[in-house]
Design an enzyme around this catalytic site. Structure first.
Site, short mmCIF file in Angstrom:
data_model
loop_
_atom_site.label_atom_id
_atom_site.label_comp_id
_atom_site.label_asym_id
_atom_site.label_seq_id
_atom_site.Cartn_x
_atom_site.Cartn_y
_atom_site.Cartn_z
N ASN A 213 3.70 24.86 -5.69
CA ASN A 213 4.63 25.76 -6.37
C ASN A 213 6.04 25.59 -5.79
O ASN A 213 6.25 24.78 -4.91
CB ASN A 213 4.14 27.22 -6.26
CG ASN A 213 4.04 27.65 -4.81
OD1 ASN A 213 5.04 27.74 -4.11
ND2 ASN A 213 2.82 27.92 -4.35
N ASP A 282 -3.52 30.69 -5.48
CA ASP A 282 -4.67 31.57 -5.66
C ASP A 282 -5.95 30.78 -5.87
O ASP A 282 -7.03 31.26 -5.57
CB ASP A 282 -4.42 32.49 -6.87
CG ASP A 282 -3.32 33.50 -6.57
OD1 ASP A 282 -3.22 33.92 -5.40
OD2 ASP A 282 -2.56 33.84 -7.49
N LYS A 292 -8.57 8.36 -7.66
CA LYS A 292 -7.61 8.86 -8.65
C LYS A 292 -8.30 9.04 -10.00
O LYS A 292 -8.99 8.12 -10.48
CB LYS A 292 -6.45 7.87 -8.77
CG LYS A 292 -5.36 8.36 -9.69
CD LYS A 292 -4.23 7.37 -9.77
CE LYS A 292 -3.24 7.82 -10.83
NZ LYS A 292 -2.25 6.81 -11.14
N PHE A 332 4.50 39.76 1.06
CA PHE A 332 5.60 39.51 0.14
C PHE A 332 5.07 39.53 -1.29
O PHE A 332 3.92 39.15 -1.54
CB PHE A 332 6.26 38.15 0.43
CG PHE A 332 7.48 38.29 1.30
CD1 PHE A 332 7.35 38.67 2.63
CD2 PHE A 332 8.75 38.06 0.80
CE1 PHE A 332 8.47 38.82 3.45
CE2 PHE A 332 9.88 38.20 1.59
CZ PHE A 332 9.74 38.58 2.92
O1 C5P Z 1 -1.52 37.99 -4.57
P1 C5P Z 1 -0.19 37.44 -4.35
O2 C5P Z 1 -0.19 35.96 -4.12
O3 C5P Z 1 0.84 37.78 -5.35
O4 C5P Z 1 0.29 38.15 -3.00
C1 C5P Z 1 1.39 37.77 -2.30
C2 C5P Z 1 1.22 38.08 -0.83
O5 C5P Z 1 -0.07 37.76 -0.37
C3 C5P Z 1 2.12 37.20 0.01
O6 C5P Z 1 2.44 37.93 1.19
C4 C5P Z 1 1.26 36.00 0.31
O7 C5P Z 1 1.68 35.31 1.47
C5 C5P Z 1 -0.09 36.64 0.50
N1 C5P Z 1 -1.23 35.80 0.09
C6 C5P Z 1 -2.09 35.33 1.05
N2 C5P Z 1 -3.19 34.59 0.67
C7 C5P Z 1 -3.42 34.31 -0.63
C8 C5P Z 1 -2.55 34.77 -1.60
C9 C5P Z 1 -1.44 35.51 -1.22
O8 C5P Z 1 -1.88 35.57 2.23
N3 C5P Z 1 -4.48 33.58 -0.94
#
Ligand code: C5P
Length: 406
Positions: A213, A282, A292, A332
């Site tokens: 990302n 996620d 590949k 965050f």
């Molecule tokens: O669920 P989302 O990604 O929007 O949440 C954002 C927050 O959760 C951020 O602080 C990010 O660093 C943390 N996060 C995490 N592990 C994940 C997803 C998000 O620590 N797998």
């Protein structure tokens, strides 16, 4: 940035080839807002002229305790009383030995001895040949200087002017500048262990492709720097970004969310504050192809299966240490719209006391941002500013919250 605005620094130069770097350092201090009074020993003047240092500092250089320009003929008193700090860069082995014994037979050593010790801190940036640096006498002197309250900045490692290689080079001007800025910063997190995640993750699809990302890592790196300036021991778990490691911060580079999860899990027991700024994917591809992936005959890519990644922040927030208050977790929320609503929901879902909201597309890759702090009581805005300024404000805010708990 004007990080040293209002600070008056006596920059002392002693004999060493690193004097040439002191010219850059003088400029850097002034560019950061400081005023600089240069004081040189006779040995320093063998390496660089007072003319150069006067031109850069825009002030006459002092090099003698008999300087008649001072009405009372006491430059050692007058110059040291107006300083916020005396910084000796380069500090030779000989000068350290002098400081240690309280000798005062030249203006600079006299000034160091005559300074009000509680009000005018003394910082030294040693510079010497590696054998001189490693000599037991030098190491003994360093330890005693530190015990006497002198702030001994580190030395660099690498090629030396003498042709040898090793420890003892003076730190580079930009490194010294950061050390001076950090020295003057308030220390509300003194001695605390702070763990920060930053940057994107990269989830491999096959050996040449992956999903990532647009997170640049800049906010997380700024927070790591601000926490270090605030006196914390900082570990920064960084996804794939090319940013320089903030000075004094321990960096662990990771690639995927699983790597990040593992690195954070290994560090979390020691941490008192965990700040999750990373944009963690996620989902990851369920099975990473060993070779590949090729288009099929119809030009289609085979469909990918995804598995959910562990939520690192939620895991940390549920740990017994977080629940007991020993670990303070901050998340965050990077949103594209309805920031407050999403940040509130995220705070509940993750079980953290504080969520920091920002508009992702407005800030990804940029050097500035605006933050919305959301806690159980409500919201607090940190208006648009550089990421470093915001990081310092956020770190100060987190430190206040921790002090309120303990
Ligand atoms: O669920 P989302 O990604 O929007 O949440 C954002 C927050 O959760 C951020 O602080 C990010 O660093 C943390 N996060 C995490 N592990 C994940 C997803 C998000 O620590 N797998």
């Amino acid at each position: 940035m004007n990080d040293l605005a209002g600070k008056h620094i006596v920059l002392g130069l002693t004999g060493g080839i690193a004097c040439y770097k002191a010219a850059e350092l003088c400029r850097a201090l002034i560019k950061s807002g400081a005023t600089v009074q240069v004081v040189m020993t006779q040995a320093a003047e063998q390496f660089i002229t007072p003319v150069t240092m006067q031109a850069l500092s825009n002030r006459p250089v002092y090099d003698s305790q008999w300087d008649a320009r001072e009405a009372n003929n006491m430059p050692h008193i007058n110059l040291s009383r107006e300083a916020d700090a005396i910084l000796i860069a380069p500090c030779s082995a000989d000068f350290m030995a002098k400081l240690l014994h309280g000798r005062a037979d030249d203006l600079l050593s006299l000034m160091c001895l005559a300074r009000p010790i509680a009000e005018v801190p003394l910082l030294v940036a040693p510079a010497m040949n590696r054998e001189m640096w490693a000599h037991p006498a030098t190491q003994r002197n360093l330890a005693q200087l530190a015990a006497d309250g002198t702030v001994v900045l580190g030395v660099g490692n690498g090629d030396q002017a003498c042709g040898e290689t090793g420890d003892g080079r003076m730190l580079e001007p930009d490194e010294l500048l950061l050390d001076v800025i950090a020295f003057f910063a308030p220390k509300p997190l003194q001695g605390q262990q702070v763990l920060v995640t930053a940057g994107p993750t990269f989830e491999a699809i096959d050996p040449v492709r992956g999903i990532t990302n647009l997170s640049s890592g800049k906010m997380g790196f700024a927070i790591a720097r601000a926490a270090q300036e605030a006196g914390a021991h900082v570990t920064l778990v960084a996804g794939p970004v090319q940013l320089p490691t903030p000075r004094g911060v321990t960096r662990l580079d990771v690639t995927s969310a699983l790597d990040m999860h593992q690195a954070v899990s290994a560090q979390l027991d020691r941490a008192q504050v965990f700040i999750a700024t990373a944009a963690v994917a996620d989902w990851r591809v369920a099975t990473v192809a060993e070779q590949k992936i090729k288009k099929d005959s119809a030009g289609q890519m085979p469909p990918l299966q995804f598995t959910e990644n562990p939520d690192i922040l939620a895991m940390a927030a549920k740990s017994p240490r977080a629940l007991s208050g020993a670990l303070f977790c901050v998340g965050f929320a990077a949103e594209s719209h309805d920031l407050l609503q999403h940040a509130r929901a995220k705070r509940e879902r993750k079980g953290v006391p504080l969520i920091v909201g920002n508009i992702g597309p407005a800030t990804f890759g940029k050097d500035d941002n605006a933050l919305l702090l959301v806690d159980e009581h409500g919201t607090h805005e940190l208006p648009h500013a550089s990421k470093l300024t915001l990081a310092r404000q956020l770190v100060a805010d987190i430190a206040r919250r921790r002090q309120a708990v303990h």
